[in-house]
Design a protein around this motif. Structure first.
Motif, PDB file in Angstrom:
ATOM      1  N   ASP A   1       0.825  -1.210   0.000  1.00  0.00           N
ATOM      2  CA  ASP A   1       0.000   0.000   0.000  1.00  0.00           C
ATOM      3  C   ASP A   1       0.858   1.258   0.000  1.00  0.00           C
ATOM      4  O   ASP A   1       0.539   2.243  -0.675  1.00  0.00           O
ATOM      5  N   GLY A   2       1.937   1.244   0.788  1.00  0.00           N
ATOM      6  CA  GLY A   2       2.772   2.423   0.865  1.00  0.00           C
ATOM      7  C   GLY A   2       4.064   2.163   1.601  1.00  0.00           C
ATOM      8  O   GLY A   2       4.160   1.241   2.417  1.00  0.00           O
ATOM      9  N   ILE A   3       5.079   2.973   1.282  1.00  0.00           N
ATOM     10  CA  ILE A   3       6.347   2.964   2.009  1.00  0.00           C
ATOM     11  C   ILE A   3       6.561   4.367   2.556  1.00  0.00           C
ATOM     12  O   ILE A   3       6.571   5.348   1.797  1.00  0.00           O
ATOM     13  N   PHE A   4       6.731   4.466   3.863  1.00  0.00           N
ATOM     14  CA  PHE A   4       6.963   5.754   4.519  1.00  0.00           C
ATOM     15  C   PHE A   4       8.440   5.867   4.861  1.00  0.00           C
ATOM     16  O   PHE A   4       8.983   5.024   5.582  1.00  0.00           O
ATOM     17  N   VAL A   5       9.076   6.902   4.341  1.00  0.00           N
ATOM     18  CA  VAL A   5      10.519   7.059   4.475  1.00  0.00           C
ATOM     19  C   VAL A   5      10.834   8.228   5.404  1.00  0.00           C
ATOM     20  O   VAL A   5      10.216   9.297   5.312  1.00  0.00           O
ATOM     21  N   GLU A   6      11.786   8.008   6.298  1.00  0.00           N
ATOM     22  CA  GLU A   6      12.237   9.083   7.183  1.00  0.00           C
ATOM     23  C   GLU A   6      13.073  10.074   6.377  1.00  0.00           C
ATOM     24  O   GLU A   6      14.147   9.739   5.876  1.00  0.00           O
ATOM     25  N   GLY A   7      12.583  11.298   6.248  1.00  0.00           N
ATOM     26  CA  GLY A   7      13.324  12.351   5.555  1.00  0.00           C
ATOM     27  C   GLY A   7      14.229  13.070   6.540  1.00  0.00           C
ATOM     28  O   GLY A   7      13.757  13.811   7.399  1.00  0.00           O
ATOM     29  N   VAL A   8      15.518  12.866   6.442  1.00  0.00           N
ATOM     30  CA  VAL A   8      16.476  13.420   7.397  1.00  0.00           C
ATOM     31  C   VAL A   8      16.870  14.833   6.982  1.00  0.00           C
ATOM     32  O   VAL A   8      17.214  15.081   5.824  1.00  0.00           O
ATOM     33  N   GLY A   9      16.797  15.762   7.923  1.00  0.00           N
ATOM     34  CA  GLY A   9      17.138  17.149   7.640  1.00  0.00           C
ATOM     35  C   GLY A   9      18.624  17.342   7.379  1.00  0.00           C
ATOM     36  O   GLY A   9      19.458  16.548   7.824  1.00  0.00           O
ATOM     37  N   GLY A  10      18.955  18.380   6.650  1.00  0.00           N
ATOM     38  CA  GLY A  10      20.349  18.664   6.349  1.00  0.00           C
ATOM     39  C   GLY A  10      21.070  19.318   7.510  1.00  0.00           C
ATOM     40  O   GLY A  10      20.524  19.488   8.605  1.00  0.00           O
ATOM     41  N   ALA A  11      22.318  19.697   7.283  1.00  0.00           N
ATOM     42  CA  ALA A  11      23.140  20.282   8.340  1.00  0.00           C
ATOM     43  C   ALA A  11      22.542  21.586   8.861  1.00  0.00           C
ATOM     44  O   ALA A  11      22.656  21.918  10.040  1.00  0.00           O
ATOM     45  N   LEU A  12      21.886  22.320   7.969  1.00  0.00           N
ATOM     46  CA  LEU A  12      21.253  23.589   8.346  1.00  0.00           C
ATOM     47  C   LEU A  12      19.764  23.504   8.034  1.00  0.00           C
ATOM     48  O   LEU A  12      19.322  22.666   7.242  1.00  0.00           O
ATOM     49  N   PRO A  13      18.960  24.352   8.667  1.00  0.00           N
ATOM     50  CA  PRO A  13      17.536  24.387   8.301  1.00  0.00           C
ATOM     51  C   PRO A  13      17.358  24.613   6.805  1.00  0.00           C
ATOM     52  O   PRO A  13      18.126  25.351   6.172  1.00  0.00           O
TER      53      PRO A  13
END
Length: 407
Positions: A151-163
């Motif tokens: 049905d779906g794959i939920f992926v953790e989107g990791v933030g970069g070094a800065l906002p």
């Protein structure tokens, strides 16, 4: 008269677990191995005690600078009557590595009925979202060719070094990955526990939110149709917990606080297909912004819950029709067409099989049609046209309110 006093009979089924379920959810977690865990091996999790018996605890999270216990505890906090699965993977792996890993794919296949995946603990940077989403959609398509519908794959989107400036977020709606969703929701209270958590996202919160809802419900719904026993009577199903101190505020995975986002920035993130957590003005609690997928909004599958509805119907129809495979299809001797009694019987069997979806509120109606004018053979399949009516989701209200001296 004896001294038995009271006889206690052991009942089964009170936990609400059944052999068939609409949600079979697995977290693919990049982590340091503990206890007897092994990479690319699926573990069934019945409750948070099962997790801790495997050696995954708040202490190991802190020691290894990981959030595995947190994610799993969130899953059970929000969906305490669910069963989940965990597949540990090497946290140095990339999404491309996972997609190419036959051992991981075998582990996924080993989970009977698996239909929802989450990926956490890797360096899945937001900036790489488009490329990785397309690679993961390829994995979904490969499983689909085996009749394993994800049905779906939920992926953790990791933030970069800065906002990250909202304008710089990639537009996930510009690609064709309708089974992939990226999560950039972060609980600031958790992020503050360890510097290693500062750019992480709350995949466990999302998976728990999926598990507790019916297949047709939006993950961002303020309330849910069937609440767990411990939260019955509440007017909503907020992510917030005053007791645990969870989701009393919200941020993006780069640390940007939700309260600092303008309405235009919030709308932009949702329009680009990113999942985050926020709150309504003067209303308690925090909620997910919905369940967008990485495909154009004009697609029928631009939202996770629509994928769930289609896949559930597809599984039911396939299961219903397989017993008729390689069976005789009678024809009318005068016209050569498929016999009307057989056609109506086949149509009705599929209609009946879809009845539970209508009763559960997954769909609002259904139709099945088999054209009797068909030439079928070993290489020419019998064509069946099926449609299900999907209900609407209200995303906001626009109210005209005025003052008057009479009605």
């Amino acid at each position: 008269m004896s001294f038995k006093g009271a006889t206690i009979n052991k009942l089964n089924g009170g936990l609400g677990r059944t052999s068939e379920t609409d949600r079979v959810i697995c977290l693919i977690g990049g982590m340091t191995l503990v206890g007897d865990l092994a990479y690319n091996t699926a573990e069934e999790l019945l409750d948070i005690s099962t997790v801790e018996d495997l050696g995954i605890t708040a202490s190991t999270d802190d020691t290894n600078a990981e959030l595995m216990h947190y994610h799993l505890s969130e899953m059970f906090r929000l969906a305490p009557e669910s069963t989940f699965y965990l597949i540990p993977v090497d946290k140095t792996k990339s999404i491309a590595d996972l997609v190419a890993d036959d051992a991981l794919k075998a582990a996924i296949r080993s989970i009977d009925g698996i239909n929802v995946l989450g990926i956490s603990g890797l360096s899945t940077l937001v900036a790489d979202g488009l490329t990785e989403a397309i690679a993961l959609q390829g994995l979904v398509s490969a499983f689909e060719s085996e009749h394993l519908l994800i049905d779906g794959i939920f992926v953790e989107g990791v933030g970069g070094a800065l906002p990250i400036a909202v304008a710089d977020y990639p537009d996930l709606r510009s690609i064709t990955a309708p089974n992939i969703s990226y999560v950039i929701a972060q609980d600031p209270a958790v992020a503050a526990l360890n510097a290693a958590y500062a750019k992480r996202a709350a995949i466990g919160t999302v998976l728990g939110s999926v598990a507790v809802r019916k297949v047709h419900e939006d993950i961002g719904s303020v309330d849910i149709e069937v609440k767990p026993r411990t939260r019955r009577g509440e007017e909503n199903y907020s992510l917030s917990s005053e007791l645990l101190g969870y989701w009393l505020s919200a941020a993006l995975s780069d640390g940007t606080g939700f309260k600092t986002l303008s309405e235009a920035e919030q709308t932009s993130l949702t329009s680009k297909g990113w999942m985050y957590v926020g709150s309504f003005a003067e209303y308690p609690g925090f909620y997910l912004n919905g369940c967008p997928t990485a495909v154009d909004k004009s697609s029928d599958y631009a939202y996770f819950n629509n994928n769930c509805i289609w896949n559930k119907a597809a599984r039911i129809i396939r299961k219903t029709l397989i017993p008729r495979v390689r069976s005789k299809v009678p024809t009318d001797p005068t016209t050569g067409q498929l016999k009307s009694t057989w056609v109506s019987g086949a149509e009705q069997s599929v209609m009946n099989a879809l009845d539970p979806m209508e009763s559960a509120g997954n769909i609002d109606g259904k139709d099945v049609y088999i054209n009797p004018v068909q030439a079928i053979s070993e290489t020419t399949p019998l064509r069946v046209k099926a449609q299900v009516v999907v209900g609407k989701i209200v995303h906001e209200f626009d109210v005209d309110l005025g003052l008057t001296d009479k009605i």
